[in-house]
Write an enzyme that holds these catalytic residues in place. Sequence first.
Site, PDB file in Angstrom:
ATOM      1  N   ARG A 308       0.815  -0.971   0.004  1.00  0.00           N
ATOM      2  CA  ARG A 308       0.078   0.104  -0.085  1.00  0.00           C
ATOM      3  C   ARG A 308       0.964   1.257  -0.072  1.00  0.00           C
ATOM      4  O   ARG A 308       0.536   2.272  -0.693  1.00  0.00           O
ATOM      5  CB  ARG A 308      -0.985  -0.111   1.091  1.00  0.00           C
ATOM      6  N   GLU A 710      -9.158   5.867   7.691  1.00  0.00           N
ATOM      7  CA  GLU A 710      -7.446   6.185   7.705  1.00  0.00           C
ATOM      8  C   GLU A 710      -7.295   7.477   6.899  1.00  0.00           C
ATOM      9  O   GLU A 710      -6.287   8.152   7.075  1.00  0.00           O
ATOM     10  CB  GLU A 710      -7.037   5.028   6.819  1.00  0.00           C
TER      11      GLU A 710
END
Length: 765
Positions: A308, A710
């Site tokens: 990621r 997030e």
Amino acid sequence: MRQALPHDSGIKHVQGTAHYIDDIREPDGTLHVAIGQSPIARGRLLSLDLTAVRACPGVVAVLTVADIPGRNDVSPTFGDDPLFADRDISFHGQALFAVVAIERDIARRAARLAKVETEAEAPSITVEHALERAETVLPDYAFGRGDADAAIANAPHRLEGQFRVGGQEHFYLEGQIALAIPGEDGDIFVYSSTQHPTEVQHVVARVLDIPDAYVTCETRRMGGGFGGKESQATQWAVTAALAARVTGRPCKLRLDRDDDFVLTGKRHDFRSDWKVGFDNDGVVTGYHVEHLARCGNSADLSGGVVDRAMFHSDNAYFLPAVHVGSKRLKTNTVSNTAFRGFGGPQGMLAIEHVMDEIAWATGRDPLDVRYANFYGADRNLTPFGMEVEEIDTLHGLVQTLERSSDYRARRQEIAEFNASSPIMKRGLALTPVKFGISFTLVHLNQAGALVHVYQDGSVHLNHGGTEMGQGLYIKVAQVVAEEFGIAMERVRITATTTAKVPNTSPTAASSGSDLNGMAARIAAGAIKRRMTAHAAEAFGVPEAQIEFRDDRVFIGNESLPFAELVKKCVLARVQLSEAGFYKTPKITWDRATATGRPFLYFAYGAACSEVVVDTLTGENQLRRVDILHDVGRSINPAIDIGQIEGGFVQGMGWLTTEELVFDTQGRLLTHAPSTYKIPVASDVPEDFRVALYPNANRESTIYRSKAVGEPPLMLANSVFCALADAIHAVDPTQPVPLDAPATPEAILRACEALRGRPMGQRGGG
């Protein structure tokens, strides 16, 4: 729907009446477990004499590898995380054994009586150590397009450097804890403070060598998780379960805060080696970055975390020729793990640092450099080949914030202030966020929910998501109430348990509302359709003329209370229970070929931060923050704004005050609140402006909302960039040698470097 309702446990949080695992009344005979830890970071375990431990009054059992009936493995995937070290020791503090005693204090004191003989080796602590030894936890990985090195070499301008980003301790209010209760026929019930009850269930079964169906894991709420309880709550639940299995009595394990710091993983710290080519306007023509991630002693979740980071190495910028590489380096430190943003913040901050470097080199305003490199209509493919579809959202949101924050006027004002202020320098930065929403491991993008409608019209709701303070439970309850057209008071939120919803994914990747909200809507919708069909038949009206709202059901020209229709359905034997299931559509990802669509959509945001820095001490203050964030059509604006504020402050802590320090022997020196500094109330700016960007998700998510967990953390990149901007005012002809976290010491070092004098030789004044 879209009501700004308070958190379902908010009042209980304030009053101290919300029950966490340590608040559960302990069953009679409950024993307490403590961990015996390794005194070295790397080497071999030669002998383990536990005679004195066993002889300690109050000790009931001592657990070692020999007591494990199944596999000595608590890893999420790769089989490289033993419950107890058997021979090889790979980090300081690693669990060697566990003590089970009648009191927690007795267990902790007894654990220190062990005689541990080891053969120590020089540990690998830093990225550089791991590179020298060529030690990794997983293979290297890269993707990109074009010839980045050639594009850089042929560019009118070139820059290169190293950028370091530190790790971060989760510092949840509730530490790692589990309570295991043995049942009949080998069953075991585990209360665990975990983001992933299914994984706890599965790994307990693996270690105890029993079927998954024999294990139930329940989680009502956590006092914070932030990723630290996605995979790393498992070991402590398993230890408690093993103790319960061996003793036949309930067993509880609660890590002391210092032990929690030592024994659990952190955010991965990175060294990013980068090169960039660009033209006179600061437009990037080629970008090459190698992310060197310090993963710790095992793989844990480093595969997904570092991937990621790679996925977000572009942030909001089109990179025509690009190479994104990575190494997952093994060190003799506790295994790093998931943390809010899951690698995205590290990859994103590196490219923001590069944008600042380009601005300093060209003399352009950093925001103008960012605009020049934004994704556009004909520049919309990410380095991994996914199309960026919401170009207008990115541009519109940032332009709106530029105006509402009065960026240009403040920029001029700050320049004038800095020109007349030799010591105090102010800085301003406006940075964007583009964050992909979905698990990049495709099979995790699924969720289940269980909805019962009882004959009095009350509704029981259960789903696979866990509540860690983020407001997931209230959001999913709002979805169910909306579907039935009933008041929130009718919906009973119940604890997450593997006994009701099986095979769930972790509550992570910002996907809790997207997945569980949709699963609950599907379940409620199925029940509602059956109720509608019965009402249509009973009242002789078309289904299209039946509407559920305001706690009533409108049937043609008549209406009746919701509970009355429910009673009629029960009498007519209509099924009023449903298990809903949802899997995210459209997403595909082939890691081997680096092709596909790993995200359903992107969430966007931007923040403008202003700071002031004392260049003689490094002390600094965040004066004002303006945030504009895209949550689509918010299910609960109050919860979403709270998430944005909290995420921003947590990100600010990561980038300014939170510094992890290991000594040369691999011992964590910052292992308590006395040595590790998270933000406090006085660090939050007095002028803190947060707004939601009016937008609707173009994908068919739950009520067209967007994930919010997030992405806000990365809004704090603006704080780091503002600090760099202030330091740059010391000497605008030079780049700023600042890594994260930008602690006062780091800021002072950077200021002194720009003044051309080493630390400690600041002359007269």
